[in-house]
Design an enzyme around this catalytic site. Structure first.
Site, PDB file in Angstrom:
ATOM      1  N   CYS A 122       0.825  -1.215   0.000  1.00 54.99           N
ATOM      2  CA  CYS A 122       0.000   0.000   0.000  1.00 54.99           C
ATOM      3  C   CYS A 122       0.861   1.269   0.000  1.00 54.99           C
ATOM      4  CB  CYS A 122      -0.986   0.034   1.153  1.00 54.99           C
ATOM      5  SG  CYS A 122      -2.228   1.326   0.853  1.00 54.99           S
ATOM      6  N   CYS A 146      -5.854   2.125  -4.479  1.00 55.76           N
ATOM      7  CA  CYS A 146      -5.313   2.706  -3.252  1.00 55.76           C
ATOM      8  C   CYS A 146      -6.312   3.733  -2.717  1.00 55.76           C
ATOM      9  CB  CYS A 146      -3.962   3.359  -3.569  1.00 55.76           C
ATOM     10  SG  CYS A 146      -3.115   3.857  -2.075  1.00 55.76           S
TER      11      CYS A 146
END
Ligand code: FAD
Length: 422
Positions: free
Chosen positions: A180, A354
Site C-alpha cells: 500500500c 489505493c
C-alpha cells in the site's frame, strides 16, 4: 466445532506429505486462493496444504484506520483457525526452501512435503532494522515514535496523536515497493485532521524517498492540492536512515548528504523485502520477488508454480485490492494448465487500488493498472475527495473481507461471486 475441524486437519498433516495443491502463506493472497479453489469446486480441502506460521490472520488495510483513530485494532485480527477454509491441512512451520525440480517444500522444523501445484504467497517482510534505532524507539512506550506498519505500533500512533499537545510532526516514506504505497501519506492527512479538530497547532513535515507525491498524475494533482491546503510541508528524495532521541536523520537521495530533523512525533514506515527463501530456491527475480509472468501469474520457469500478492514480481502497487483481482485469474490459469492441459490466459492487466484517506471523513479512491494507467470503477466519484468512497473503504471493505473474501465469495471490484467458477 471449528476447533474439531482444525484438529482433523492437523491429524491429516501427520500422515500425509503430498497434497495436490500447496499454498505458502495464509495471508490475504494465500487464503483467497484456497477459498476460491474450494468454493469453485476445483479442489477438496483435504488436498490443499497451507503453510502459515502465524496464529492470527491480519487485516492490514485496517491498520491505517487504527493509527488514524477510526478503527478498533481488534477488528483487524482474527485467529487463523477461524478464517482458513475448514479441513485444509495446515503446517505451522515456516517454509525455508523449495526444490522446484522435485516439487518439494522444506519447512523450518526439518519436514519435507510434495505438491502437484504450488502457490507462493508469503507477502513482504517489514524490515524496521534497516532504519538504525527505529525498533528501540518504537518499542519504548514513552518515546513519540510509531508506525501503522505493525499492529502494535499502529495502536501507539493512535495514542500519540490523541495525547499530542502541539509541535512538529515528522512522517517518513521509504523506497518503493512497499505494501500500500499510499498508506504513509494517508496517516499524514488523518493525523492532521484529528489535530485540527482538537484545535492543536501543528507543524507537519512529510519526507518521501521518491520524487513524487503519487505515481499517477491525476491523483498526484489532487494530493498536491490537499498538502497545500493543509499546509503540509513535503520533502522529496529524503530517506529516513536513523532515529535518535527526538531526532530523525534523513539521507538526500541525490547527494547522499545527511540531515538531522528534530521532531515531537515521528511516524515511520519501514522498507519491505520478500522472504529470502524465494531467491534461495531459484524462484526469484533480480530483487528476490517470485518471478511470474505479469499477465498469467505463472512462474517464468516452472509451469506448476504460481505467485500473487506482495511477494510476487507483478509490477503493480502491492495491495489487497490487487490480490482480489489476481486471485480468480491465478485460479483459472492453474486449473486450465493442471486439469485441462491448456495454456494459461494472459488476463491480468495490473489492476490495483489505493483508497487514500484525506481526512477523517473524505477519501480519494485511486484505481489504476500497469504503467500507472487509470482503471476506475466509479469515475464520477474519483476526480476528487469523496465522502461516499470514505464509507465504502471504512465500513464496506472490511465487511466484504471478513464475511465474503474468506469464503471465496468476494471478487473485489467484480463484486460478489456467488455463481462463479474458473
Ligand atoms: C498499513 C497498511 C495499510 C494498507 N492499506 C491497504 C488498503 O487500503 N487497501 C489495500 O488493498 N491494501 C492495503 N494494504 C496492503 C495489503 O494488506 C497487502 O497488499 C496484502 O495483505 C497482501 O497479501 P499477501 O497475502 O500477499 O501478504 P500478507 O497478507 O502479508 O500475507 C503473507 C503471509 O505469509 C506468511 N509467511 C511469510 N513468510 C512465510 C514462510 N516462509 N512460510 C510460510 N508462511 C509465511 C505470513 O505469516 C503472512 O500470513 C495495506 C497494508 C498495510 C501494512
Amino acid at each position: 466445532m471449528i476447533k474439531l475441524h482444525y484438529l482433523r486437519g492437523y491429524a491429516f498433516s501427520v500422515r500425509q506429505v503430498h497434497t495436490q495443491v500447496a499454498i505458502v502463506g495464509g495471508g490475504t493472497a494465500g487464503l483467497n486462493v484456497a477459498a476460491q479453489l474450494i468454493a469453485d469446486g476445483h479442489a477438496i480441502p483435504q488436498q490443499i496444504r497451507i503453510f502459515e506460521p502465524m496464529k492470527m490472520h491480519t487485516y492490514q488495510p485496517g491498520w491505517t484506520m487504527v493509527g488514524g483513530g477510526l478503527y478498533d485494532i481488534n477488528k483487524t485480527l482474527k485467529p487463523m483457525e477461524k478464517v482458513l477454509p475448514k479441513n485444509v491441512i495446515v503446517s505451522d512451520s515456516p517454509v525455508i526452501r523449495i526444490n522446484p525440480e522435485q516439487n518439494q517444500i522444506q519447512t523450518f522444523d526439518g519436514e519435507k512435503y510434495t505438491y502437484d501445484q504450488l502457490v507462493v504467497a508469503t507477502g513482504v517482510r517489514t524490515d524496521f532494522d534497516q532504519i538504525k534505532g527505529a525498533r528501540k524507539y518504537l518499542e519504548d512506550p514513552n518515546s513519540p515514535v510509531a508506525s501503522i506498519y505493525h499492529f502494535k505500533y499502529a495502536s501507539k500512533m493512535n495514542r500519540l496523536v490523541d495525547e499530542f499537545e502541539g509541535g512538529k510532526l515528522v512522517f517518513s516514506e521509504p523506497q518503493m515497493p512497499i505494501k500500500c504505497g499510499g498508506a504513509p501519506q494517508k496517516i499524514v492527512y488523518l493525523s492532521h485532521d484529528r489535530l485540527r479538530k482538537r484545535g492543536i497547532k501543528s507543524d507537519i513535515h512529510f519526507y518521501k524517498t521518491s520524487a513524487l507525491i503519487f505515481g499517477v498524475p491525476k491523483y498526484a494533482e489532487v494530493l498536491a492540492d490537499v498538502c497545500q491546503r493543509k499546509q503540509i510541508n513535503c520533502h522529496f528524495k529524503q530517506k529516513l536512515v536513523e532515529v535518535q532521541d527526538h531526532i530523525a536523520i534523513f539521507e538526500n537521495q541525490d547527494t547522499k548528504e545527511l540531515q538531522s530533523v528534530q521532531f515531537d512525533l515521528l511516524h515511520l514506515v519501514p522498507p519491505q523485502v520478500p522472504g529470502k527463501y524465494i531467491a534461495a530456491s531459484g524462484l526469484g527475480d533480480a530483487a528476490g520477488y517470485c518471478n511470474v509472468h505479469p499477465a498469467t501469474l505463472q512462474h517464468v520457469k516452472y509451469k506448476n508454480i504460481w505467485s500473487l500478492g506482495d511477494c510476487s514480481s507483478l509490477p503493480t502497487s502491492k495491495t489487497a485490492a490487487a490480490v482480489m483481482a489476481q486471485t480468480p485469474i491465478l485460479v483459472k490459469n492453474l486449473i486450465r494448465t493442471w486439469k485441462k492441459g491448456l495454456e494459461p490466459l494472459p488476463e491480468y492487466e495490473g489492476y490495483t487500488s489505493c483508497p487514500i484517506f484525506t481526512s477523517q471523513s473524505t477519501l480519494l479512491l485511486a484505481e489504476f493498472k500497469y504503467n500507472s494507467e487509470l482503471d476506475e470503477t466509479f469515475p464520477i466519484f474519483q476526480s476528487n475527495e469523496s465522502r461516499l468512497m470514505f464509507y465504502l473503504k471504512k465500513d464496506f471493505f472490511p465487511f466484504a473481507y471478513w464475511y465474503f473474501m474468506v469464503k471465496g465469495l468476494w471478487g473485489g471490484r467484480d463484486g460478489f461471486r456467488f455463481f462463479k467458477g474458473a
